[in-house]
Design an enzyme around this catalytic site. Structure first.
Site, PDB file in Angstrom:
ATOM      1  N   GLN A 147      -4.965  -1.730   9.395  1.00 45.28           N
ATOM      2  CA  GLN A 147      -4.786  -3.053   8.792  1.00 45.28           C
ATOM      3  C   GLN A 147      -5.373  -4.133   9.709  1.00 45.28           C
ATOM      4  O   GLN A 147      -5.057  -4.193  10.889  1.00 45.28           O
ATOM      5  CB  GLN A 147      -3.280  -3.316   8.567  1.00 45.28           C
ATOM      6  CG  GLN A 147      -2.969  -4.602   7.848  1.00 45.28           C
ATOM      7  CD  GLN A 147      -3.504  -4.642   6.424  1.00 45.28           C
ATOM      8  OE1 GLN A 147      -3.367  -3.699   5.664  1.00 45.28           O
ATOM      9  NE2 GLN A 147      -4.147  -5.753   6.060  1.00 45.28           N
ATOM     10  N   ASP A 176     -11.402   2.276   3.474  1.00 44.68           N
ATOM     11  CA  ASP A 176     -11.704   0.853   3.296  1.00 44.68           C
ATOM     12  C   ASP A 176     -13.213   0.613   3.144  1.00 44.68           C
ATOM     13  O   ASP A 176     -13.635  -0.482   2.774  1.00 44.68           O
ATOM     14  CB  ASP A 176     -11.218   0.058   4.530  1.00 44.68           C
ATOM     15  CG  ASP A 176      -9.855  -0.579   4.312  1.00 44.68           C
ATOM     16  OD1 ASP A 176      -9.524  -0.861   3.142  1.00 44.68           O
ATOM     17  OD2 ASP A 176      -9.129  -0.806   5.301  1.00 44.68           O
ATOM     18  N   LYS A 200       0.835  -1.195   0.000  1.00 41.11           N
ATOM     19  CA  LYS A 200       0.000   0.000   0.000  1.00 41.11           C
ATOM     20  C   LYS A 200       0.879   1.259   0.000  1.00 41.11           C
ATOM     21  O   LYS A 200       0.603   2.229  -0.689  1.00 41.11           O
ATOM     22  CB  LYS A 200      -0.944  -0.020   1.218  1.00 41.11           C
ATOM     23  CG  LYS A 200      -2.065  -1.036   1.044  1.00 41.11           C
ATOM     24  CD  LYS A 200      -2.832  -1.352   2.304  1.00 41.11           C
ATOM     25  CE  LYS A 200      -3.786  -2.513   2.029  1.00 41.11           C
ATOM     26  NZ  LYS A 200      -4.466  -3.030   3.222  1.00 41.11           N
TER      27      LYS A 200
END
Ligand code: NDP
Length: 281
Positions: free
Chosen positions: A94, A117, A50
């Site tokens: 994460q 997200d 990322k």
């Protein structure tokens, strides 16, 4: 018949090029905070990928690598700080988090306008009613791959195997928004093979190596393999038995090089969207 391979690497590179061009053209000063707790090796790889994608697109990435013992309270405090930080347009925590931290509580604390997200309940709800700012990255990536085949989802028989909140359910919603006739399968589904074999578009998000075999696939179908499974020999493999299914499907995504890189590309797109939501309202 041998399936056409859907090249997720090339398609994701194209999406990232578009994001980079947009960032340059509009001189956007965008920041993404990536928070990782503990030292799960797979999570580390995802976070590094990322960061690399951010660098490519001209998005600043701020990494917060916290020790596994970090308390829920400390993590919530960090999220509050990032929510208030104007340099940070997107926040990504994460997953998975260590067991002593309540994931739901952390996700709900992220400002919904920085939730790149699209895991926050309010963003999930907006996906449900079709009024969404952020698309969930993995399902959105799958839709891009399906679009790349030129096949129109409208009226197609679509089957999604898996009903998780991050992949299966939002995937089914996106297919439904494009007028697919959608069936969601899970561990209690009866006659799974038969249901799958009727699919024009089959999306596998199960998390079991080689789960989808050729007898479960319709001749000429589009097969999207979301699964990432590590075999005993250390190799990665998807949920679809690629060798035999690729002889029968019309289009198929490989693992690696299919859905995985798309997820990250869509994250970059969402981060630009986050900047626009925060700066153009
Ligand atoms: P989950 O474990 O949360 O969900 C798996 C789903 O598969 C569940 O709904 C489960 O059903 C269903 N399932 C399990 N066994 C069977 C079975 N025998 N028959 C039918 N259905 C079954 O996984 P995720 O959705 O988080 O992830 C799925 C896969 O996708 C994983 O391999 C993951 O690593 C990968 N992934 C890949 C990403 C990418 O970027 N490429 C991103 C995210 C995930 P039930 O609900 O009944 O238990």
């Amino acid at each position: 018949m041998s399936a056409k391979i859907i090249d997720g690497k090339a398609i994701s590179a194209n999406v990232k090029e578009q994001v980079k061009a947009e960032v340059e053209r509009d001189k956007l000063d965008i920041g993404l905070a990536v928070v990782i707790v503990g030292d799960d090796p797979a999570s580390r790889v995802y976070v590094n990928n990322k960061k690399k994608a951010c660098e490519f697109c001209g998005i600043k990435s701020y990494e917060y690598a916290l020790p596994a013992e970090t308390s829920e309270e400390q993590l919530l405090e960090l999220v509050d700080t990032l929510n208030a930080d104007k340099k940070v347009n997107g926040i990504l925590v994460q997953l998975p988090l260590p067991d002593h931290i309540n994931e739901k509580k952390i996700i709900e604390r992220i400002s919904r306008d920085k939730d790149v997200d699209a895991f926050h309940e309010s963003n999930v709800g907006r996906i449900m009613i079709g009024n969404f700012a952020f698309l969930p990255c993995t399902p959105a990536g799958c839709m891009e791959l399906i679009h790349s085949t030129g096949i129109d989802v409208s009226g197609k028989n679509c089957v999604v195997i898996g009903r998780s909140n991050i992949v299966g359910k939002p995937m089914a919603m996106l297919l439904l928004h494009e007028n697919g006739t959608v069936t969601i399968c899970h561990s209690k589904t009866k006659n799974l093979a038969e249901v799958c074999a009727a699919a024009d578009i089959l999306v596998a998000a199960v998390g079991r190596a080689n789960f989808v075999t050729a007898d479960m696939v319709k001749e000429g179908a589009v097969v999207i393999d979301v699964g990432i499974n590590r075999l005993e020999n250390g190799k990665l493999c998807g949920d679809v038995k690629f060798d035999e299914v690729s002889e029968k499907a019309g289009y198929i995504t490989p693992v690696p090089g299919g859905v995985g890189p798309m997820t990250i590309a869509m994250l970059m797109r969402n981060t630009v969207t986050a900047w626009r939501i925060q700066n153009e309202k």
